[in-house]
Design a protein around this motif. Structure first.
Motif, PDB file in Angstrom:
ATOM      1  N   VAL A 117      -2.647   3.885  -3.247  1.00 53.29           N
ATOM      2  CA  VAL A 117      -3.113   2.854  -4.216  1.00 53.29           C
ATOM      3  C   VAL A 117      -2.989   1.451  -3.182  1.00 53.29           C
ATOM      4  CG1 VAL A 117      -0.670   2.496  -5.084  1.00 53.29           C
ATOM      5  CG2 VAL A 117      -2.598   1.421  -6.455  1.00 53.29           C
ATOM      6  N   THR A 144     -12.934  -4.904  -5.017  1.00 49.82           N
ATOM      7  CA  THR A 144     -11.978  -4.762  -6.039  1.00 49.82           C
ATOM      8  C   THR A 144     -12.261  -4.215  -7.155  1.00 49.82           C
ATOM      9  OG1 THR A 144     -11.553  -6.948  -4.896  1.00 49.82           O
ATOM     10  CG2 THR A 144     -10.500  -6.313  -6.882  1.00 49.82           C
ATOM     11  N   LYS A 145     -11.301  -3.319  -7.435  1.00 49.26           N
ATOM     12  CA  LYS A 145     -11.453  -2.584  -8.959  1.00 49.26           C
ATOM     13  C   LYS A 145     -10.997  -3.382 -10.001  1.00 49.26           C
ATOM     14  CE  LYS A 145     -10.949   2.202  -7.330  1.00 49.26           C
ATOM     15  NZ  LYS A 145     -10.233   3.586  -7.064  1.00 49.26           N
ATOM     16  N   ASN A 146      -9.706  -3.903  -9.935  1.00 46.39           N
ATOM     17  CA  ASN A 146      -9.079  -4.650 -11.109  1.00 46.39           C
ATOM     18  C   ASN A 146      -8.447  -5.937 -10.297  1.00 46.39           C
ATOM     19  OD1 ASN A 146      -9.091  -2.268 -13.160  1.00 46.39           O
ATOM     20  ND2 ASN A 146      -8.275  -1.659 -11.144  1.00 46.39           N
ATOM     21  N   GLU A 173       0.905  -1.130   0.136  1.00 43.76           N
ATOM     22  CA  GLU A 173       0.115  -0.060  -0.027  1.00 43.76           C
ATOM     23  C   GLU A 173       0.943   1.347  -0.004  1.00 43.76           C
ATOM     24  OE1 GLU A 173      -3.785  -0.186   2.717  1.00 43.76           O
ATOM     25  OE2 GLU A 173      -2.288  -1.257   3.881  1.00 43.76           O
ATOM     26  N   ASP A 188      -7.439  -1.836  -5.031  1.00 41.47           N
ATOM     27  CA  ASP A 188      -7.197  -1.291  -6.633  1.00 41.47           C
ATOM     28  C   ASP A 188      -6.895  -2.238  -7.492  1.00 41.47           C
ATOM     29  OD1 ASP A 188      -7.508   1.788  -6.411  1.00 41.47           O
ATOM     30  OD2 ASP A 188      -5.999   1.393  -4.720  1.00 41.47           O
ATOM     31  N   TYR A 189      -6.009  -3.152  -7.178  1.00 35.99           N
ATOM     32  CA  TYR A 189      -5.442  -4.294  -8.036  1.00 35.99           C
ATOM     33  C   TYR A 189      -5.241  -5.502  -7.150  1.00 35.99           C
ATOM     34  CZ  TYR A 189      -4.203  -0.813 -11.322  1.00 35.99           C
ATOM     35  OH  TYR A 189      -4.322   0.383 -12.202  1.00 35.99           O
TER      36      TYR A 189
END
Length: 550
Positions: free
Chosen positions: A267, A321-323, A263, A297-298
């Motif tokens: 991000v 979760t974004k991606n 982290e 983010d990932y």
């Protein structure tokens, strides 16, 4: 509780199942699922029905950990017989698909090697027509590849076989996931909902954000006879508020096995999520899902093994979760199913595939996919990658279970990426024989000596040191050893001080320290803070079990 705001208790397990078996990647993709139903599940079921006493004895023998033995006593034979009949009925299409795959393989073996495969298309089993392409390699060995996308839109992908079980846990003990189905238990609530169901997201959110009891009850379709058990999963006590990381350093948190959270204030990157539950007494200090950020983010997935693609962790993280970044494969090979298709079909929306040396850039950071060799029993599998993560001038390399078969590959990587700061290396160097995981996919029995020679092994000391010598890290951490108690039901690993992976990793750590490097085998939890190349602050060491002592 009925109309009050309630929260999901912190130690509620959300266990995904496929036809009552613990869900892992090879039970999602239709072709691998078909082979596992007939050549793993039904074989284990028949073995237990014929001789339950042997299974009862075997599961008590430490040398038999991870073997094809149900962890039930003989009193459950009737229930297992019922499971067999349900499987034959509910999985009839997959059973027929498995038979067709074996029929096609026999057809290819009987073909005049080197002659055109085109005449065989008329002989392809009817169930496989339109789903396969017949191919040769450059040595004239015939094979076939699936158009996997079409399998997911066919009758062979049946979400009615998917379900979840819910219960409150007080420990990490569970039967080995590949060999013991989940039969009815009084304390376990079974819900027949697919993995894409929005109720899983809503339920998972309630660990932190309260909601009305009636709302979640209705969304999940709770029956009247199950409501008393369902109520026990909730509390009116508000959980501790998550404190977002706002520091100006790079924070690394080790969650156990191969799970690392990296982290900055901007991000969050989570590698190979395998998170322990919490809320019960344990001797092993560890982070849990309460320590994860509100938004991830990932998520990075290194490869398609059950201890790195864990739906039990991934599904509850889906809403935040974004991606998801996964290694690319479009080989269509039976042993190499697409991770992208799998994640998309269980409800993840933004799945990004990467080839070797592809880079994903964001903010002031870059995620680069680098080659992952070995650990897959010499099978032609593309869905595997290591990850290089760089923040400004600070870099981390997650090698996972990669076995360095040819170090010159990483010389080429080094020429492009340069030195790294932190190396994370898996060293489970005595991996299981190939058939332990891939056996159901084989049409022919593999001789024992060949099976033993093709193991699911990570790097030993010499192979690990070759990476140290190439990348010149300032710190090296051994991880992904399957040691933590909450990983045992997945990995079936129990080490002693005399276990070869412990000896090999001890030796690597000793050699690193001779080079004036920081080196450690991770266990339980670890938190570190970094400012580019300088180590700013290190958390207190956690207690370790004897086999972690040098």
């Amino acid at each position: 509780m009925k109309n009050n705001i309630v929260y999901l208790k912190p130690n509620v397990v959300i266990e995904p199942l496929v036809e009552k078996w613990y869900a892992w990647a090879h039970l999602i993709s239709p072709a691998t699922a078909a082979m596992n139903v007939t050549r793993r599940h039904l074989k284990i079921i028949d073995s237990y029905i014929q001789a339950p006493e042997i299974h009862t004895i075997a599961v008590k023998n430490p040398k038999m950990l991870g073997g094809p033995f149900m962890d039930f006593d003989k009193k459950r034979v009737d229930e297992v017989k019922e499971l067999k009949e349900q499987t034959k009925q509910n999985q009839a299409e997959l059973i027929a698909l498995s038979e067709s795959i074996l029929e096609l393989e026999a057809l290819l073996k009987s073909h005049d090697k080197g002659m055109s495969l085109e005449p065989l298309y008329d002989k392809v089993p009817e169930r496989l027509k339109g789903y396969v392409e017949l191919i040769y390699d450059l040595n004239n060995n015939p094979s076939f590849r699936f158009f996997e996308h079409f399998l997911y839109s066919s009758k062979y992908y049946n979400t009615a076989s998917q379900s979840i079980s819910l219960w409150v846990t007080q420990n990490d003990e569970r039967p080995f996931c590949l060999s013991t189905p989940r039969l009815k238990e009084d304390h376990v609530l079974h819900l027949d909902i697919p993995f894409k169901h929005e109720g899983i997201d809503a339920l998972s959110k309630m660990k932190r954000i309260g909601n009305q009891y009636d709302f979640i009850k209705e969304l999940l379709g709770i029956k009247e006879e199950d409501e008393s058990l369902f109520k026990t999963l909730f509390t009116e006590e508000k959980p501790p508020e998550y404190q977002k990381y706002t520091g100006d350093k790079v924070r690394m948190r080790y969650f156990g096995h191969a799970c690392i959270l990296v982290e900055t204030k901007d991000v969050s990157i989570l590698v190979d999520p395998l998170i322990s539950y919490y809320g019960y007494d344990t001797d092993v200090a560890h982070f849990s899902d309460i320590d994860l950020p509100e938004v991830i983010d990932y998520i990075l997935i290194t490869h398609n093994h059950q201890d790195h693609v864990l739906f039990e962790t991934l599904l509850p993280l889906r809403h935040k979760t974004k991606n998801v970044i996964v290694p690319r494969t479009n080989s269509g090979a039976l042993q190499d199913p697409s991770l992208k298709l799998m994640f998309q079909n269980i409800g993840f929306n933004n799945v990004v595939e990467v080839d070797e040396m592809d880079a994903v850039n964001f903010e002031d950071a870059t995620i680069t996919s680098i080659p992952f060799t070995g650990e897959h029993s010499d099978l032609n599998i593309r869905a595997k990658t290591c990850f290089h993560v760089k923040f400004g001038g600070f870099s981390l390399l997650f090698v996972a279970d990669s076995r360095v078969m040819e170090s010159k590959i990483y010389d080429h990587v080094h020429q492009q990426m340069g030195d790294i700061d932190i190396l994370f290396l898996g060293m489970e160097c005595d991996g299981a024989p190939m058939t332990w995981l891939y056996g159901p996919l084989l049409s022919d029995n593999l001789p024992r000596n060949k099976d033993e020679s093709r193991r699911l092994s990570g790097s030993d000391c010499d192979k690990g040191m070759s990476l140290i010598d190439i990348f010149n890290p300032k710190e090296a951490y051994v991880y992904a050893m399957g040691q933590e108690p909450w990983v045992e039901f997945i990995s079936s690993i129990k080490y002693t001080n005399e276990s070869n992976p412990i000896k090999q990793s001890n030796e690597l750590i000793r050699k690193c320290k001779q080079k004036k490097m920081i080196a450690e085998r991770l266990y339980g939890e670890k938190e570190l803070f970094y400012d580019y190349y300088k180590l700013i602050e290190k958390s207190e060491e956690v207690s370790v079990v004897d086999c972690n002592l040098l």
